[in-house]
Design a protein around this motif. Structure first.
Motif, mmCIF file in Angstrom:
data_model
loop_
_atom_site.group_PDB
_atom_site.id
_atom_site.type_symbol
_atom_site.label_atom_id
_atom_site.label_comp_id
_atom_site.label_asym_id
_atom_site.label_seq_id
_atom_site.Cartn_x
_atom_site.Cartn_y
_atom_site.Cartn_z
ATOM 1 N N LYS A 251 0.847 -1.186 0.000
ATOM 2 C CA LYS A 251 0.000 0.000 0.000
ATOM 3 C C LYS A 251 0.889 1.244 0.000
ATOM 4 N N VAL A 252 0.257 2.411 0.022
ATOM 5 C CA VAL A 252 1.013 3.659 0.020
ATOM 6 C C VAL A 252 0.388 4.608 1.042
ATOM 7 N N ALA A 253 1.243 5.211 1.861
ATOM 8 C CA ALA A 253 0.790 6.167 2.875
ATOM 9 C C ALA A 253 1.158 7.578 2.440
ATOM 10 N N THR A 254 0.267 8.524 2.714
ATOM 11 C CA THR A 254 0.542 9.928 2.410
ATOM 12 C C THR A 254 0.084 10.807 3.560
ATOM 13 N N PHE A 255 0.884 11.837 3.839
ATOM 14 C CA PHE A 255 0.540 12.840 4.843
ATOM 15 C C PHE A 255 0.025 14.117 4.184
ATOM 16 N N MET A 256 -0.270 14.052 2.889
ATOM 17 C CA MET A 256 -0.829 15.177 2.154
ATOM 18 C C MET A 256 -2.093 15.681 2.854
ATOM 19 N N PRO A 257 -2.232 16.990 3.067
ATOM 20 C CA PRO A 257 -3.359 17.500 3.861
ATOM 21 C C PRO A 257 -4.739 17.202 3.289
ATOM 22 N N LYS A 258 -4.890 17.263 1.971
ATOM 23 C CA LYS A 258 -6.234 17.119 1.392
ATOM 24 C C LYS A 258 -6.167 16.286 0.116
ATOM 25 N N PRO A 259 -6.007 14.977 0.239
ATOM 26 C CA PRO A 259 -5.945 14.151 -0.969
ATOM 27 C C PRO A 259 -7.300 13.825 -1.562
ATOM 28 N N LEU A 260 -8.400 14.021 -0.783
ATOM 29 C CA LEU A 260 -9.753 13.705 -1.250
ATOM 30 C C LEU A 260 -10.636 14.944 -1.172
ATOM 31 N N PHE A 261 -11.429 15.170 -2.208
ATOM 32 C CA PHE A 261 -12.396 16.266 -2.191
ATOM 33 C C PHE A 261 -13.654 15.818 -1.457
ATOM 34 N N GLY A 262 -14.168 16.677 -0.581
ATOM 35 C CA GLY A 262 -15.446 16.416 0.048
ATOM 36 C C GLY A 262 -15.398 15.564 1.299
ATOM 37 N N ASP A 263 -14.196 15.303 1.819
ATOM 38 C CA ASP A 263 -14.083 14.583 3.075
ATOM 39 C C ASP A 263 -12.987 15.247 3.909
ATOM 40 N N ASN A 264 -12.866 14.837 5.155
ATOM 41 C CA ASN A 264 -11.894 15.467 6.037
ATOM 42 C C ASN A 264 -10.467 15.297 5.525
ATOM 43 N N GLY A 265 -9.668 16.321 5.746
ATOM 44 C CA GLY A 265 -8.261 16.248 5.413
ATOM 45 C C GLY A 265 -7.438 15.792 6.602
ATOM 46 N N SER A 266 -6.127 15.729 6.405
ATOM 47 C CA SER A 266 -5.199 15.290 7.440
ATOM 48 C C SER A 266 -4.464 16.487 8.022
ATOM 49 N N GLY A 267 -4.620 16.686 9.308
ATOM 50 C CA GLY A 267 -3.923 17.767 9.987
ATOM 51 C C GLY A 267 -2.744 17.259 10.793
ATOM 52 N N MET A 268 -2.078 18.182 11.454
ATOM 53 C CA MET A 268 -1.022 17.861 12.412
ATOM 54 C C MET A 268 -1.245 18.767 13.621
ATOM 55 N N HIS A 269 -2.188 18.381 14.474
ATOM 56 C CA HIS A 269 -2.475 19.167 15.668
ATOM 57 C C HIS A 269 -1.267 19.090 16.587
ATOM 58 N N VAL A 270 -0.774 20.241 17.025
ATOM 59 C CA VAL A 270 0.471 20.269 17.797
ATOM 60 C C VAL A 270 0.195 20.716 19.227
ATOM 61 N N HIS A 271 0.347 19.789 20.165
ATOM 62 C CA HIS A 271 0.234 20.087 21.591
ATOM 63 C C HIS A 271 1.577 20.645 22.061
ATOM 64 N N GLN A 272 1.531 21.670 22.915
ATOM 65 C CA GLN A 272 2.775 22.296 23.353
ATOM 66 C C GLN A 272 2.626 22.934 24.726
ATOM 67 N N SER A 273 3.740 22.942 25.453
ATOM 68 C CA SER A 273 3.776 23.556 26.781
ATOM 69 C C SER A 273 5.220 23.902 27.114
ATOM 70 N N ILE A 274 5.387 24.717 28.158
ATOM 71 C CA ILE A 274 6.718 25.117 28.620
ATOM 72 C C ILE A 274 6.860 24.740 30.091
ATOM 73 N N PHE A 275 8.032 24.218 30.427
ATOM 74 C CA PHE A 275 8.359 23.863 31.806
ATOM 75 C C PHE A 275 9.575 24.659 32.263
ATOM 76 N N ASN A 276 9.657 24.874 33.552
ATOM 77 C CA ASN A 276 10.879 25.381 34.184
ATOM 78 C C ASN A 276 11.363 24.275 35.110
ATOM 79 N N GLY A 277 12.351 23.510 34.648
ATOM 80 C CA GLY A 277 12.727 22.302 35.371
ATOM 81 C C GLY A 277 11.574 21.329 35.338
ATOM 82 N N ASP A 278 11.103 20.911 36.534
ATOM 83 C CA ASP A 278 9.966 19.994 36.610
ATOM 84 C C ASP A 278 8.634 20.718 36.800
#
Length: 474
Positions: A251-278
């Motif tokens: 098979k073939v995998a793709t991370f292309m955001p919108k390979p299909l018209f009329g259905d959900n695309g593929s995102g990259m939701h990025v969770h992020q935070s900052i720490f000072n030590g622990d």
């Protein structure tokens, strides 16, 4: 890991080849393999030479000599090669030993160094949710007299009447109906599990995997957060293993955001935070979604700079086929707790103080992760530095379905740029938050914009098949 430990790893695992890798401006990995017998301490001290003029966006032929400097913390044994191979990510240096200012990995490291110098915190943690499609077949062509693409999947809803299966077995995934169904609707449980097995063997801590919303094989695998550069390394490893596992299954995998018209695309939701030590710096009990003022300012920085930021986090013309209303697309530059139609969501379910974070939902996986994570961190730090409170700036919080607002209410909400060119215009006008710190150079920004404008133009001047439907009978 020390150089001596890497050399011991090579010996203990009978490694035959050592694969030295780097990432170009567009986020593609490149590699040169050396016989393991030729790799010693001097290799790690002096690096591996390569021709920078052959890499898009790097150097001209008159100054093409460049050096890969291996990072011993990034090693993993390749699960796909017939001959035992050890992979190592590298930074790019000039022949005189200086870090190359167009090297994405070096930019990521400089962003981490800037965070520490700022006094805000000691580490920024990132966790991307990078979605993908697994297709059975993909075909595309563009030329003087033709332009088309066609993809296919055994589980796609358009194949309910296909006869080529030797007896259609039904159980197809409905359009927008693919979120976490069990087998036999979900045909890709085993392939995702195999991807996870290989990812775990390569050092990633896998949290879960599942089928995603779209038909035709959309999936997601989540791995554990880490510091900025390490997470970018992990994402490159993740994409490498997803691509090659799919290939092993035919098979073939793709991370292309919108390979299909009329259905959900593929995102990259990025969770992020900052720490000072622990100590987590984004948590404050009793605040909105238990967020601290520092976290609010971080959100303000991202939303304030979002139009420019999106040129780096969504750097393809296809990105903006996903960033349209509907399809769970985060097109609204607002923040909210739990609301997936907002550009920034604050997860609130089962969140501990150390797990308190923000989720920037706009990015996709055409982004170079080193550049995208660095740019997000710098935008957030600029918000902290200038105390950009998103509530005072009109960015929310919006805790209701934004798509159900009246037209007058929607008019008050800023949206993401509508095209790559619009995002590049914004980056051209607003990039001091990237260059003021010295993390990104003016040369890098100028070069990046030129490359991406050329991409956008190459798409805009081509004839689209749908234009024949609209205009051929004129």
């Amino acid at each position: 890991m020390s150089v001596q430990n890497v050399l011991k790893l090579i010996k203990d695992n009978n490694i035959e080849w050592v694969d030295f890798r780097f990432v170009d401006l567009l986020g593609r990995a490149h590699h040169i393999s050396l016989p393991a017998a030729e790799v010693d301490e001097a290799t790690f001290e002096n690096g591996v030479a390569f021709d920078g003029s052959s890499i898009t966006g790097f150097r001209g032929i008159e100054e093409s000599d460049m050096v890969m400097m291996p990072d011993t913390e990034s090693v993993f044994i390749d699960p796909f090669t017939a001959h035992p191979t050890l992979n190592i990510m590298c930074n790019i240096h000039t022949p005189d030993g200086e870090r190359y200012d167009r090297d994405p990995r070096s930019i990521a490291q400089k962003a981490e160094e800037y965070l520490q110098k700022s006094g805000v915190g000691t580490a920024a943690y990132f966790a991307p949710e990078s979605e993908f499609f697994i297709f059975d077949d993909v075909r595309f062509e563009t030329g003087i007299n033709k332009s088309y693409f066609e993809v296919d999947s055994e589980e796609a809803f358009w194949n309910t009447a296909r006869k080529e299966e030797g007896g259609n077995l039904g159980f197809k995934v409905r359009q927008k109906g693919g979120y976490v169904p069990v087998q036999p609707v979900d045909t890709q449980q085993d392939i995702r599990s195999e991807m996870c097995r290989l990812l775990m063997e390569s050092g990633l801590r896998i949290e879960r995997h599942h089928h995603e919303v779209a038909t035709a094989g959309q999936g997601e695998i989540n791995f554990r957060f880490d510091t900025l550069t390490k997470t970018a390394d992990n994402l490159m490893k993740y994409k490498y293993i997803v691509h090659n596992t799919a290939r092993q299954y035919g098979k073939v995998a793709t991370f292309m955001p919108k390979p299909l018209f009329g259905d959900n695309g593929s995102g990259m939701h990025v969770h992020q935070s900052i720490f000072n030590g622990d100590t987590p710096l984004f948590y404050e009990k009793g605040g909105y979604a238990n967020l601290s003022d520092l976290a609010m300012y971080y959100i303000g920085g991202i939303l304030h700079h979002a139009p420019a930021l999106i040129a780096i986090t969504n750097p393809s013309t296809n990105s903006f086929k996903r960033l349209v209303p509907g399809y769970e697309a985060p097109v609204n530059l607002v923040f909210s707790k739990g609301n997936r139609s907002a550009a920034i969501r604050i997860p609130v379910a089962a969140v501990t103080p150390k797990g308190c974070r923000i989720e920037f939902r706009t990015p996709d996986s055409t982004a170079n992760p080193y550049l995208a994570f660095a740019a997000m961190l710098l935008a957030g730090l600029d918000g902290i530095k200038n105390k950009l409170d998103p509530r005072a700036l009109g960015y929310g919080p919006f805790d209701k379905n934004i798509y159900e607002l009246s037209d007058a209410e929607k008019a008050e909400i800023r949206s993401v740029p509508g095209t790559l060119d619009e995002a590049l215009d914004a980056l051209e006008a607003d990039h001091a938050f990237l260059t003021e710190s010295g993390v990104f150079s003016e040369d890098f920004i100028k070069n990046y914009i030129e490359l991406k404008r050329a991409e956008a133009k190459s798409v805009s001047i081509r004839i689209h098949p749908h234009e024949y439907s609209l205009y051929f009978d004129c």
